[in-house]
Design an enzyme around this catalytic site. Structure first.
Site, PDB file in Angstrom:
ATOM      1  N   ARG A  89       4.021   4.448  -3.203  1.00 44.91           N
ATOM      2  CA  ARG A  89       4.522   3.493  -2.223  1.00 44.91           C
ATOM      3  C   ARG A  89       5.522   2.583  -2.933  1.00 44.91           C
ATOM      4  O   ARG A  89       5.198   2.003  -3.969  1.00 44.91           O
ATOM      5  CB  ARG A  89       3.375   2.660  -1.690  1.00 44.91           C
ATOM      6  CG  ARG A  89       3.856   1.622  -0.730  1.00 44.91           C
ATOM      7  CD  ARG A  89       2.775   0.651  -0.383  1.00 44.91           C
ATOM      8  NE  ARG A  89       3.289  -0.316   0.582  1.00 44.91           N
ATOM      9  CZ  ARG A  89       2.594  -1.348   1.003  1.00 44.91           C
ATOM     10  NH1 ARG A  89       1.374  -1.553   0.555  1.00 44.91           N
ATOM     11  NH2 ARG A  89       3.113  -2.176   1.866  1.00 44.91           N
ATOM     12  N   ARG A 238       1.317 -16.161   2.864  1.00 52.47           N
ATOM     13  CA  ARG A 238       2.741 -16.370   3.156  1.00 52.47           C
ATOM     14  C   ARG A 238       2.905 -17.137   4.458  1.00 52.47           C
ATOM     15  O   ARG A 238       2.159 -16.912   5.417  1.00 52.47           O
ATOM     16  CB  ARG A 238       3.470 -15.025   3.277  1.00 52.47           C
ATOM     17  CG  ARG A 238       3.704 -14.371   1.949  1.00 52.47           C
ATOM     18  CD  ARG A 238       4.322 -12.992   2.123  1.00 52.47           C
ATOM     19  NE  ARG A 238       3.503 -11.996   1.464  1.00 52.47           N
ATOM     20  CZ  ARG A 238       3.435 -10.718   1.822  1.00 52.47           C
ATOM     21  NH1 ARG A 238       4.154 -10.262   2.815  1.00 52.47           N
ATOM     22  NH2 ARG A 238       2.653  -9.908   1.169  1.00 52.47           N
ATOM     23  N   GLU A 384      -1.919   4.114   5.336  1.00 53.43           N
ATOM     24  CA  GLU A 384      -0.614   4.198   4.672  1.00 53.43           C
ATOM     25  C   GLU A 384      -0.591   5.303   3.620  1.00 53.43           C
ATOM     26  O   GLU A 384       0.388   6.029   3.508  1.00 53.43           O
ATOM     27  CB  GLU A 384      -0.277   2.851   4.023  1.00 53.43           C
ATOM     28  CG  GLU A 384       0.133   1.824   5.059  1.00 53.43           C
ATOM     29  CD  GLU A 384       0.157   0.408   4.515  1.00 53.43           C
ATOM     30  OE1 GLU A 384      -0.914  -0.085   4.139  1.00 53.43           O
ATOM     31  OE2 GLU A 384       1.236  -0.186   4.465  1.00 53.43           O
TER      32      GLU A 384
END
Ligand code: ADP
Length: 600
Positions: A89, A238, A384
């Protein structure tokens, strides 16, 4: 084929082993799941799971490199052999990596040059690749990029309204979590029993990082992360969207420097900044116990996500399905509820019991909308690593293309009419007169012409192409769409749902119809040519046209294979002008590597 997949972060390494079955369906199945977590001086935690049996413990590896070097031993201990490829990834692929890429010296150097775009993410990914190349020097190493899926986003989505020199320096929106959004959208479409290319899906990925993506007819139209994964939703640590004016304000008021502000926005904000904990389970527990800061954090989190869902429904002109994924999306019925409450106005209603009873075993993707809800709501686990393994297998299975020149045809603006439109414009029972045959067998241009009218202007004498179609389709260039004053989307021929209305005028009457598009560039190809060039129907390729200064590589060109087709690339007049293309030009299909050669 057996594939080892790495997802490397600065403090952890997740990995998995996947088998792709040969033969029909070629399903990919996970054989092993593992992770090394919390690297620190001289140690980390390690887990592995094979066939439902889970082991966990500590290991003496203090960093990513040591952990990767320990993977062959771990695989041997689990009795897993025969790895044929390694997938990685990679967070940021910049504007060039439209799909997976074999990581050789040239591509690695290219990815390294992208580090300034993702200083917090790409370095760990790249370190994993470098170590893996030493550990498995004979295996292909393939990178799958979080940004690739979003490279279909149009300029109005990717452009920040900032000075030209900043944009020239590479400031633009990219979007991340692409591998997850793509997997989740396809899984939802499968669960709904419809092709993803027929659906408008909003994928809501709520993990430690979080983003929303509008997947319009199978392609990413927009997502909430931008140049970096900081923009958009409230996340674990974040901030998501913040007025960039904050930089000046914080500098003046608190004398903070750019790096301090950036670090705080990435690491000390979001749920952590609001409550002290980045973990939604803690935040939910504290909110339930009456903690006001945790309650605000939950409300803010849900409000931001709901706003993006509404915005993306508007951006796509409607929505067929909303899909929740990621640790929070999969596991928190109350967060799903908060986000969906208030979306009844757009036909989305959740079912109380189905939302509570979600069970995601065996890759389930349950629907949780209420009976009669116009919008489907689904929950599914993101996968993923599985998606990376799929893409690595596809990338490596692709036959090498034997380049062959492709004639390039420039399509002027034109209209395909349905029978009812023909009758309204030219009178009942009217038949078009064939003027000349086109190169695609069975297609012709008619003698007759129509006028297009939009709120800003009109275009006269527009060609009509036969034969008649089921739906009226009007194909114009981007420039034409400005002359008309209507924002026409880029679409593959025939994908007309949600396209804007336009007025057509003929000698007998006028109609207002949808179906106005800018045609997505494509290559018609017959099966024999496709086989010779190693191409498949639906594949996306780059095509290099021309030589020297004005040569241009058109990315994202769709291959459409039809029996008897005349092999030919179709572009519109804007595209032809951009490359200075004239009659008789030819293009050449190029692999991704050709984009990567800075001299090309
Ligand atoms: P990453 O983005 O690192 O892969 P995950 O997708 O695993 O992260 O998501 C982690 C988040 O999911 C954390 O905030 C965690 O608290 C949250 N989460 C996991 N289980 C639950 C749950 N049962 N209820 C609420 N939140 C949960």
């Amino acid at each position: 084929m057996r594939i080892l997949v790495f997802n490397a972060g600065s403090s952890s390494l997740k990995f998995g082993v996947f088998d792709r079955a040969r033969g029909p369906g070629q399903e990919v199945r996970q054989v092993l799941k593992g992770s090394f977590d919390r690297f620190r001086d001289g140690g980390c935690e390690v887990t592995s799971e094979v066939g439902g049996a889970r082991r966990s413990g500590t290991a003496p590896h203090g960093d990513l490199g040591a952990a990767i070097a320990a993977v062959p031993g771990l695989l041997a201990a689990e009795g897993i052999a025969g790895i044929e490829a390694v997938g990685h990834r990679i967070a940021h692929g910049g504007p060039d990596f439209t799909g997976p890429a074999t990581l050789d010296e040239a591509t690695l150097a290219w990815v390294e040059r992208l580090t300034p775009l993702a200083p917090l993410h790409n370095p760990a990914n790249l370190q994993a690749v470098r170590v893996a190349r030493q550990v498995w020097p004979d295996l292909p190493q393939v990178g799958v990029f979080d940004t690739s899926f979003h490279l279909t986003n149009p300029p109005r989505v990717t452009t920040y309204a900032v000075p030209e020199s900043w944009r020239a320096a590479g400031l633009r929106r990219y979007g991340f979590h692409g591998t997850s959004h793509k997997y989740v959208a396809e899984r939802a479409a499968e669960a709904l029993g419809q092709p993803v290319t027929a659906l408008r899906i909003i994928s809501v990925h709520l993990g430690n990082g979080a983003s929303v993506c509008a997947v319009n007819l199978g392609r990413s139209l927009e997502s909430s992360m931008g140049l970096t994964p900081l923009e958009g939703l409230v996340m674990g640590t974040r901030s998501g969207d913040v007025d960039p004016g904050a930089f000046g304000y914080l500098h003046r008021q608190l004398e903070l420097g750019i790096e301090e502000i950036e670090a705080a926005l990435n690491r000390d904000s979001g749920l952590k900044g609001l409550t002290g904990s980045s973990d939604m389970r803690d935040v939910e527990d504290r909110a339930a116990a009456g903690d006001g800061a945790a309650q605000l954090a939950i409300n803010l989190y849900a409000h931001r996500a709901r706003k993006y869902v509404g915005a993306y429904a508007a951006a796509m002109g409607g929505v067929d399905a909303v899909v929740f994924t990621g640790g929070i999306g999969e596991n928190s019925p109350s967060m799903r509820r908060r986000i969906c409450d208030g979306l009844e106005f757009m036909g989305l209603r959740l079912d109380f019991d189905r939302n509570q009873a979600v069970d995601l075993k065996d890759r389930a993707a349950p629907q949780i909308q209420a009976y009669g809800s116009r919008v489907a709501v689904l929950v599914t686990e993101t996968a993923e690593q599985l998606q990376i393994a799929r893409e690595v297998a596809q990338h490596l299975a692709r036959p090498a293309a034997a380049p062959k020149p492709i004639p390039v045809a420039v399509s002027g603006r034109h209209v395909h009419l349905a029978a009812d439109s023909l009758a309204a414009l030219f009178g009942p029972g009217y038949d078009l007169t064939v003027k000349k045959a086109l190169r695609q067998p069975g297609n012709w241009a008619a003698e007759e012409r129509v006028t297009l009218v939009g709120p800003k202007g009109r275009i006269e004498n527009v060609a009509i192409l036969g034969p008649l179609r089921k739906r009226t389709q009007i194909e114009v260039s981007r420039t034409d769409s400005f002359a008309l004053g209507i924002d026409a989307p880029v679409r593959d021929s025939g994908q007309l749902d949600g396209t804007p209305m336009i007025r057509l005028i003929g000698p007998h009457g006028q109609i207002d119809t949808d179906g106005l598009i800018v045609a997505a560039r494509h290559i018609h190809m017959n099966p024999a040519d496709a086989q010779a060039m190693g191409l498949e129907d639906g594949q996306i390729v780059g095509v290099k046209v021309g030589q020297g200064e004005r040569s241009l590589t058109f990315g994202r060109t769709l291959i459409r294979i039809q029996p008897n087709a005349f092999t030919e690339m179709h572009i519109d007049t804007d595209e032809a002008n951009a490359a200075g293309i004239g009659a008789g030009w030819e293009g050449e299909i190029v692999e991704l590597e050709a984009h990567l050669d800075p001299g090309a």
